[in-house]
Motif scaffolding. Structure first.
Motif, PDB file in Angstrom:
ATOM      1  N   ARG A  80       0.848  -1.192   0.000  1.00  0.00           N
ATOM      2  CA  ARG A  80       0.000   0.000   0.000  1.00  0.00           C
ATOM      3  C   ARG A  80       0.884   1.242   0.000  1.00  0.00           C
ATOM      4  O   ARG A  80       1.834   1.339   0.766  1.00  0.00           O
ATOM      5  CB  ARG A  80      -0.873  -0.003   1.254  1.00  0.00           C
ATOM      6  N   LEU A  81       0.532   2.201  -0.861  1.00  0.00           N
ATOM      7  CA  LEU A  81       1.219   3.494  -0.901  1.00  0.00           C
ATOM      8  C   LEU A  81       0.189   4.587  -1.148  1.00  0.00           C
ATOM      9  O   LEU A  81      -0.856   4.337  -1.749  1.00  0.00           O
ATOM     10  CB  LEU A  81       2.257   3.530  -2.035  1.00  0.00           C
ATOM     11  N   ARG A  82       0.535   5.791  -0.713  1.00  0.00           N
ATOM     12  CA  ARG A  82      -0.309   6.943  -1.030  1.00  0.00           C
ATOM     13  C   ARG A  82      -0.086   7.292  -2.503  1.00  0.00           C
ATOM     14  O   ARG A  82       1.017   7.105  -3.027  1.00  0.00           O
ATOM     15  CB  ARG A  82       0.065   8.121  -0.154  1.00  0.00           C
ATOM     16  N   PRO A  83      -1.092   7.839  -3.155  1.00  0.00           N
ATOM     17  CA  PRO A  83      -0.917   8.221  -4.562  1.00  0.00           C
ATOM     18  C   PRO A  83       0.298   9.121  -4.802  1.00  0.00           C
ATOM     19  O   PRO A  83       1.003   8.960  -5.792  1.00  0.00           O
ATOM     20  CB  PRO A  83      -2.232   8.929  -4.896  1.00  0.00           C
ATOM     21  N   THR A  84       0.559  10.046  -3.876  1.00  0.00           N
ATOM     22  CA  THR A  84       1.717  10.926  -4.024  1.00  0.00           C
ATOM     23  C   THR A  84       3.013  10.123  -4.043  1.00  0.00           C
ATOM     24  O   THR A  84       3.906  10.387  -4.848  1.00  0.00           O
ATOM     25  CB  THR A  84       1.757  11.968  -2.889  1.00  0.00           C
ATOM     26  N   GLU A  85       3.124   9.136  -3.170  1.00  0.00           N
ATOM     27  CA  GLU A  85       4.316   8.285  -3.143  1.00  0.00           C
ATOM     28  C   GLU A  85       4.445   7.516  -4.452  1.00  0.00           C
ATOM     29  O   GLU A  85       5.546   7.353  -4.976  1.00  0.00           O
ATOM     30  CB  GLU A  85       4.236   7.291  -1.978  1.00  0.00           C
ATOM     31  N   LEU A  86       3.326   7.060  -4.967  1.00  0.00           N
ATOM     32  CA  LEU A  86       3.338   6.309  -6.221  1.00  0.00           C
ATOM     33  C   LEU A  86       3.800   7.175  -7.384  1.00  0.00           C
ATOM     34  O   LEU A  86       4.699   6.792  -8.131  1.00  0.00           O
ATOM     35  CB  LEU A  86       1.937   5.770  -6.528  1.00  0.00           C
ATOM     36  N   TYR A  87       3.176   8.340  -7.564  1.00  0.00           N
ATOM     37  CA  TYR A  87       3.532   9.103  -8.756  1.00  0.00           C
ATOM     38  C   TYR A  87       4.938   9.679  -8.677  1.00  0.00           C
ATOM     39  O   TYR A  87       5.607   9.834  -9.695  1.00  0.00           O
ATOM     40  CB  TYR A  87       2.453  10.112  -9.167  1.00  0.00           C
ATOM     41  N   ARG A  88       5.438   9.943  -7.502  1.00  0.00           N
ATOM     42  CA  ARG A  88       6.838  10.380  -7.377  1.00  0.00           C
ATOM     43  C   ARG A  88       7.785   9.243  -7.730  1.00  0.00           C
ATOM     44  O   ARG A  88       8.801   9.447  -8.384  1.00  0.00           O
ATOM     45  CB  ARG A  88       7.124  10.885  -5.971  1.00  0.00           C
ATOM     46  N   SER A  89       7.451   8.046  -7.291  1.00  0.00           N
ATOM     47  CA  SER A  89       8.272   6.880  -7.584  1.00  0.00           C
ATOM     48  C   SER A  89       8.266   6.560  -9.072  1.00  0.00           C
ATOM     49  O   SER A  89       9.267   6.139  -9.637  1.00  0.00           O
ATOM     50  CB  SER A  89       7.770   5.673  -6.784  1.00  0.00           C
ATOM     51  N   LEU A  90       7.114   6.759  -9.703  1.00  0.00           N
ATOM     52  CA  LEU A  90       6.963   6.427 -11.116  1.00  0.00           C
ATOM     53  C   LEU A  90       7.376   7.567 -12.041  1.00  0.00           C
ATOM     54  O   LEU A  90       7.474   7.375 -13.245  1.00  0.00           O
ATOM     55  CB  LEU A  90       5.501   6.056 -11.402  1.00  0.00           C
ATOM     56  N   MET A  91       7.597   8.752 -11.501  1.00  0.00           N
ATOM     57  CA  MET A  91       7.979   9.930 -12.280  1.00  0.00           C
ATOM     58  C   MET A  91       6.947  10.225 -13.365  1.00  0.00           C
ATOM     59  O   MET A  91       7.276  10.392 -14.532  1.00  0.00           O
ATOM     60  CB  MET A  91       9.375   9.763 -12.868  1.00  0.00           C
ATOM     61  N   ILE A  92       5.675  10.238 -12.963  1.00  0.00           N
ATOM     62  CA  ILE A  92       4.587  10.601 -13.866  1.00  0.00           C
ATOM     63  C   ILE A  92       3.735  11.668 -13.187  1.00  0.00           C
ATOM     64  O   ILE A  92       3.912  11.945 -12.007  1.00  0.00           O
ATOM     65  CB  ILE A  92       3.710   9.380 -14.244  1.00  0.00           C
ATOM     66  N   THR A  93       2.811  12.233 -13.935  1.00  0.00           N
ATOM     67  CA  THR A  93       1.930  13.242 -13.357  1.00  0.00           C
ATOM     68  C   THR A  93       0.848  12.560 -12.528  1.00  0.00           C
ATOM     69  O   THR A  93       0.566  11.372 -12.708  1.00  0.00           O
ATOM     70  CB  THR A  93       1.242  14.066 -14.457  1.00  0.00           C
ATOM     71  N   SER A  94       0.233  13.326 -11.668  1.00  0.00           N
ATOM     72  CA  SER A  94      -0.852  12.760 -10.871  1.00  0.00           C
ATOM     73  C   SER A  94      -2.014  12.356 -11.772  1.00  0.00           C
ATOM     74  O   SER A  94      -2.686  11.361 -11.515  1.00  0.00           O
ATOM     75  CB  SER A  94      -1.308  13.747  -9.795  1.00  0.00           C
ATOM     76  N   GLY A  95      -2.243  13.100 -12.849  1.00  0.00           N
ATOM     77  CA  GLY A  95      -3.296  12.734 -13.797  1.00  0.00           C
ATOM     78  C   GLY A  95      -3.008  11.403 -14.483  1.00  0.00           C
ATOM     79  O   GLY A  95      -3.915  10.588 -14.683  1.00  0.00           O
ATOM     80  N   GLY A  96      -1.759  11.199 -14.854  1.00  0.00           N
ATOM     81  CA  GLY A  96      -1.368   9.928 -15.463  1.00  0.00           C
ATOM     82  C   GLY A  96      -1.553   8.772 -14.500  1.00  0.00           C
ATOM     83  O   GLY A  96      -1.982   7.679 -14.890  1.00  0.00           O
ATOM     84  N   LEU A  97      -1.247   9.011 -13.244  1.00  0.00           N
ATOM     85  CA  LEU A  97      -1.429   7.976 -12.232  1.00  0.00           C
ATOM     86  C   LEU A  97      -2.907   7.673 -12.035  1.00  0.00           C
ATOM     87  O   LEU A  97      -3.302   6.511 -11.943  1.00  0.00           O
ATOM     88  CB  LEU A  97      -0.793   8.374 -10.905  1.00  0.00           C
ATOM     89  N   THR A  98      -3.726   8.711 -11.977  1.00  0.00           N
ATOM     90  CA  THR A  98      -5.165   8.507 -11.781  1.00  0.00           C
ATOM     91  C   THR A  98      -5.734   7.618 -12.881  1.00  0.00           C
ATOM     92  O   THR A  98      -6.512   6.703 -12.610  1.00  0.00           O
ATOM     93  CB  THR A  98      -5.899   9.866 -11.749  1.00  0.00           C
TER      94      THR A  98
END
Length: 178
Positions: A80-98
């Protein structure tokens, strides 16, 4: 520096060697060693993409979704990760993650859960099916990647990995302004 191909070129050459030879004839004063390395790295990335993406397709995911699943899996239990942790790790935008999360949630591979003490935050976690699929896809992906590298001995693979790490860190330092 000369762009000429070094004397230690093996008997079998590739398209990068051909291009460097053409540039050596056209602009002999230009150093094309960057092309020898970065051009090959680009070609290798493109050539490896098909077999790797085929693995993900067999598991019903795409490359971006695999990145999310693998990031959650390697984070360890409870996956489990917070969305912010995920998108920083993946180097993508929050919209791309959503977009990725919506697809994975619809497929039943992740779920969003309420964070303890924070009703505003909805961490993302792997479902049981998500864990199973991520493990299976990652195992197969690593087997394919090992096969793609099988032309190199273990010692050559270690040496290449070390050289690429040095280059990667140098580029990261440059981007960070060091």
């Amino acid at each position: 520096m000369s762009s000429a191909i070094p004397d230690d070129v093996p008997s079998r050459t590739d398209g990068v060697d051909d291009r460097r030879a053409q540039w050596a004839a056209e602009l002999p004063e230009v150093d094309t060693r960057g092309m020898a390395i970065l051009g090959r790295a680009r070609w290798i990335t493109i050539a490896a993409r098909g077999p790797i993406e085929a693995v993900f397709e067999r598991h019903g995911i795409d490359t971006g979704e695999a990145d999310v699943l693998f990031t959650l899996l390697r984070s360890g239990p409870p996956y489990r990760l917070r969305p912010t942790e995920l998108y920083r790790s993946l180097m993508i935008t929050s919209g791309g993650l959503t977009f990725r999360l919506n697809r994975l949630e619809k497929a039943g591979l992740v779920r969003r859960v309420a964070a303890e003490g924070d009703g505003r935050s909805l961490p993302v976690e792997l479902t049981g099916e998500g864990i199973a699929r991520a493990r299976a896809a990652f195992r197969e992906d690593m087997a394919v990647e090992a096969d793609l590298l099988s032309a190199l001995s273990e010692e050559e693979q270690r040496a290449l990995s070390a050289l690429l790490r040095t280059l990667m860190l140098s580029l990261a330092d440059r981007d960070a302004g060091k």
